[in-house]
Design a protein around this motif. Structure first.
Motif, PDB file in Angstrom:
ATOM      1  N   ALA A 183       1.175 -13.415   6.736  1.00  0.00           N
ATOM      2  CA  ALA A 183       1.130 -12.146   6.499  1.00  0.00           C
ATOM      3  C   ALA A 183       0.049 -11.076   6.559  1.00  0.00           C
ATOM      4  CB  ALA A 183       2.073 -11.696   5.009  1.00  0.00           C
ATOM      5  N   GLU A 184      -1.056 -11.795   6.076  1.00  0.00           N
ATOM      6  CA  GLU A 184      -2.141 -11.108   6.305  1.00  0.00           C
ATOM      7  C   GLU A 184      -2.888 -11.194   7.690  1.00  0.00           C
ATOM      8  OE1 GLU A 184      -5.311 -12.954   3.617  1.00  0.00           O
ATOM      9  OE2 GLU A 184      -4.240 -12.079   1.977  1.00  0.00           O
ATOM     10  N   MET A 185      -2.399 -12.039   8.488  1.00  0.00           N
ATOM     11  CA  MET A 185      -2.660 -11.905   9.734  1.00  0.00           C
ATOM     12  C   MET A 185      -1.913 -10.759  10.690  1.00  0.00           C
ATOM     13  SD  MET A 185      -4.996 -14.111  11.090  1.00  0.00           S
ATOM     14  CE  MET A 185      -4.708 -14.317  12.539  1.00  0.00           C
ATOM     15  N   ALA A 186      -0.817 -10.503  10.074  1.00  0.00           N
ATOM     16  CA  ALA A 186      -0.169  -9.550  10.463  1.00  0.00           C
ATOM     17  C   ALA A 186      -0.546  -7.880  10.538  1.00  0.00           C
ATOM     18  CB  ALA A 186       1.586  -9.357  10.066  1.00  0.00           C
ATOM     19  N   VAL A 187      -1.277  -7.879   9.341  1.00  0.00           N
ATOM     20  CA  VAL A 187      -1.926  -6.706   9.294  1.00  0.00           C
ATOM     21  C   VAL A 187      -3.415  -6.617   9.356  1.00  0.00           C
ATOM     22  CG1 VAL A 187      -0.070  -5.658   7.973  1.00  0.00           C
ATOM     23  CG2 VAL A 187      -1.745  -6.801   6.705  1.00  0.00           C
ATOM     24  N   LEU A 188      -3.926  -7.413  10.343  1.00  0.00           N
ATOM     25  CA  LEU A 188      -5.475  -7.965  10.509  1.00  0.00           C
ATOM     26  C   LEU A 188      -6.242  -6.464  10.954  1.00  0.00           C
ATOM     27  CD1 LEU A 188      -7.600  -9.943  10.297  1.00  0.00           C
ATOM     28  CD2 LEU A 188      -6.842 -10.186  12.942  1.00  0.00           C
ATOM     29  N   HIS A 192     -14.744  -3.039  -4.944  1.00  0.00           N
ATOM     30  CA  HIS A 192     -14.542  -4.542  -4.654  1.00  0.00           C
ATOM     31  C   HIS A 192     -12.969  -4.766  -4.486  1.00  0.00           C
ATOM     32  CE1 HIS A 192     -18.617  -5.380  -5.562  1.00  0.00           C
ATOM     33  NE2 HIS A 192     -18.477  -4.649  -6.679  1.00  0.00           N
ATOM     34  N   ASP A 193     -12.197  -4.057  -4.772  1.00  0.00           N
ATOM     35  CA  ASP A 193     -10.847  -4.052  -4.692  1.00  0.00           C
ATOM     36  C   ASP A 193     -10.221  -2.641  -4.349  1.00  0.00           C
ATOM     37  OD1 ASP A 193     -10.833  -6.632  -5.823  1.00  0.00           O
ATOM     38  OD2 ASP A 193     -10.457  -5.840  -7.974  1.00  0.00           O
ATOM     39  N   PRO A 194      -8.959  -2.890  -3.776  1.00  0.00           N
ATOM     40  CA  PRO A 194      -8.513  -1.430  -3.140  1.00  0.00           C
ATOM     41  C   PRO A 194      -8.168  -0.544  -4.350  1.00  0.00           C
ATOM     42  CG  PRO A 194      -6.856  -3.345  -2.611  1.00  0.00           C
ATOM     43  CD  PRO A 194      -8.033  -4.017  -3.465  1.00  0.00           C
ATOM     44  N   PRO A 195      -8.512   0.566  -3.909  1.00  0.00           N
ATOM     45  CA  PRO A 195      -8.229   1.726  -5.237  1.00  0.00           C
ATOM     46  C   PRO A 195      -6.939   2.131  -5.831  1.00  0.00           C
ATOM     47  CG  PRO A 195      -8.429   2.870  -2.876  1.00  0.00           C
ATOM     48  CD  PRO A 195      -8.668   1.221  -2.825  1.00  0.00           C
ATOM     49  N   PHE A 196      -5.997   1.306  -5.543  1.00  0.00           N
ATOM     50  CA  PHE A 196      -4.602   1.170  -6.066  1.00  0.00           C
ATOM     51  C   PHE A 196      -4.495   0.127  -6.786  1.00  0.00           C
ATOM     52  CE2 PHE A 196      -3.424  -0.400  -2.074  1.00  0.00           C
ATOM     53  CZ  PHE A 196      -4.309   0.456  -1.166  1.00  0.00           C
ATOM     54  N   ASP A 197      -3.561   0.172  -7.741  1.00  0.00           N
ATOM     55  CA  ASP A 197      -2.938  -1.151  -8.323  1.00  0.00           C
ATOM     56  C   ASP A 197      -2.516  -2.345  -7.417  1.00  0.00           C
ATOM     57  OD1 ASP A 197      -2.267  -2.553 -10.622  1.00  0.00           O
ATOM     58  OD2 ASP A 197      -0.524  -1.565 -11.196  1.00  0.00           O
ATOM     59  N   ILE A 198      -2.222  -3.334  -8.012  1.00  0.00           N
ATOM     60  CA  ILE A 198      -1.949  -4.593  -7.066  1.00  0.00           C
ATOM     61  C   ILE A 198      -0.314  -4.275  -6.844  1.00  0.00           C
ATOM     62  CG2 ILE A 198      -1.357  -7.055  -7.183  1.00  0.00           C
ATOM     63  CD1 ILE A 198      -4.123  -7.229  -8.411  1.00  0.00           C
ATOM     64  N   ASP A 199       0.406  -3.968  -7.836  1.00  0.00           N
ATOM     65  CA  ASP A 199       1.974  -3.480  -7.958  1.00  0.00           C
ATOM     66  C   ASP A 199       2.401  -2.355  -7.135  1.00  0.00           C
ATOM     67  OD1 ASP A 199       2.240  -5.985  -8.989  1.00  0.00           O
ATOM     68  OD2 ASP A 199       2.180  -5.183 -11.066  1.00  0.00           O
ATOM     69  N   SER A 200       1.352  -1.589  -6.673  1.00  0.00           N
ATOM     70  CA  SER A 200       1.644  -0.280  -6.208  1.00  0.00           C
ATOM     71  C   SER A 200       2.383  -0.473  -4.432  1.00  0.00           C
ATOM     72  CB  SER A 200       0.467   0.401  -5.845  1.00  0.00           C
ATOM     73  OG  SER A 200       0.363   1.749  -5.279  1.00  0.00           O
ATOM     74  N   TRP A 201       3.094   0.514  -4.269  1.00  0.00           N
ATOM     75  CA  TRP A 201       3.713   0.589  -2.820  1.00  0.00           C
ATOM     76  C   TRP A 201       2.751   0.576  -1.940  1.00  0.00           C
ATOM     77  CZ3 TRP A 201       3.409   4.283   0.648  1.00  0.00           C
ATOM     78  CH2 TRP A 201       2.878   5.451  -0.049  1.00  0.00           C
ATOM     79  N   MET A 202       1.768   1.051  -2.134  1.00  0.00           N
ATOM     80  CA  MET A 202       0.652   1.133  -1.067  1.00  0.00           C
ATOM     81  C   MET A 202      -0.179  -0.037  -0.839  1.00  0.00           C
ATOM     82  SD  MET A 202      -1.044   4.867  -1.638  1.00  0.00           S
ATOM     83  CE  MET A 202      -1.949   4.403  -0.268  1.00  0.00           C
ATOM     84  N   SER A 226       1.699  -2.732   0.010  1.00  0.00           N
ATOM     85  CA  SER A 226       2.470  -3.691   0.819  1.00  0.00           C
ATOM     86  C   SER A 226       2.207  -3.745   2.361  1.00  0.00           C
ATOM     87  CB  SER A 226       3.893  -3.049   0.565  1.00  0.00           C
ATOM     88  OG  SER A 226       3.986  -1.878   1.091  1.00  0.00           O
ATOM     89  N   TYR A 227       2.800  -4.736   2.687  1.00  0.00           N
ATOM     90  CA  TYR A 227       2.435  -4.849   4.297  1.00  0.00           C
ATOM     91  C   TYR A 227       3.085  -4.015   5.009  1.00  0.00           C
ATOM     92  CZ  TYR A 227       0.403  -9.413   2.935  1.00  0.00           C
ATOM     93  OH  TYR A 227      -0.402 -10.168   2.186  1.00  0.00           O
ATOM     94  N   LEU A 228       4.138  -3.199   4.914  1.00  0.00           N
ATOM     95  CA  LEU A 228       4.928  -2.275   5.413  1.00  0.00           C
ATOM     96  C   LEU A 228       3.897  -1.116   5.471  1.00  0.00           C
ATOM     97  CD1 LEU A 228       8.483  -2.656   4.744  1.00  0.00           C
ATOM     98  CD2 LEU A 228       7.208  -3.394   6.779  1.00  0.00           C
ATOM     99  N   SER A 229       3.197  -0.849   4.392  1.00  0.00           N
ATOM    100  CA  SER A 229       2.270   0.384   4.349  1.00  0.00           C
ATOM    101  C   SER A 229       1.191   0.300   5.029  1.00  0.00           C
ATOM    102  CB  SER A 229       1.853   0.714   2.913  1.00  0.00           C
ATOM    103  OG  SER A 229       1.045  -0.311   2.320  1.00  0.00           O
TER     104      SER A 229
END
Length: 118
Positions: free
Chosen positions: A37-42, A58-68, A70-73
Motif C-alpha cells: 500500500a505504501e508502494m502504491a502512493v510512493l 516528524h509526523d504528518p500534521p494531522f491525526d493518524i485516524d484522520s481521513w487525510m 488514507s491512501y485514497l487521499s
C-alpha cells in the motif's frame, strides 16, 4: 491550455501502478499489505515526507485516524506528482530534439551521400 501528452501518459501509468499495488495489498498478509500500500502512493510519500522534514515535522500534521491519512487521499497528490514528472520528461525530450535533431539530419545526409556513390 492543452494538457501535456507526457504528463497524461505518466498519469495513466501511475494510475495502473496504483491499482495494481492497491489490489495486491488487499489480498496480501498484514506486513506485506502495508508495504504494498505504501508502494502504491510512493510519489506522494516521497514529496510529502520531504516537505514535512523541511518544515521540521516528524509526523504528518494531522491525526493518524484522520481521513487525510488514507491512501485514497494520497492518490491525487501522487497523480499530480506523476503528471509533473511526465511533463518535465516530455519537455526535456522536446528540448533535446530541437537542439540535437538538426545535427542528426546533417549527419544522415553526409552518410547517405558517402554510401551512395554510384
Amino acid at each position: 491550455m492543452r494538457p501535456n501528452k507526457g504528463g497524461l501518459i505518466a498519469s495513466a501509468l501511475y494510475t495502473v501502478h496504483f491499482l495494481v499495488f492497491s489490489c495486491l495489498s488487499y489480498f496480501a498478509g498484514l506486513k506485506s499489505s502495508v508495504l504494498l500500500a505504501e508502494m502504491a502512493v510512493l510519489p506522494a510519500g516521497m514529496i510529502l515526507g520531504w516537505l514535512w522534514s523541511a518544515l521540521g515535522l516528524h509526523d504528518p500534521p494531522f491525526d493518524i485516524d484522520s481521513w487525510m491519512n488514507s491512501y485514497l487521499s494520497y492518490f491525487p497528490v501522487s497523480l499530480l506528482v506523476s503528471y509533473l514528472f511526465g511533463w518535465m520528461l516530455h519537455s526535456l525530450w522536446r528540448l533535446a530534439v530541437r537542439r540535437i535533431g538538426p545535427g542528426l539530419d546533417r549527419i544522415d545526409a553526409r552518410l547517405i551521400k558517402r554510401l551512395h556513390r554510384d
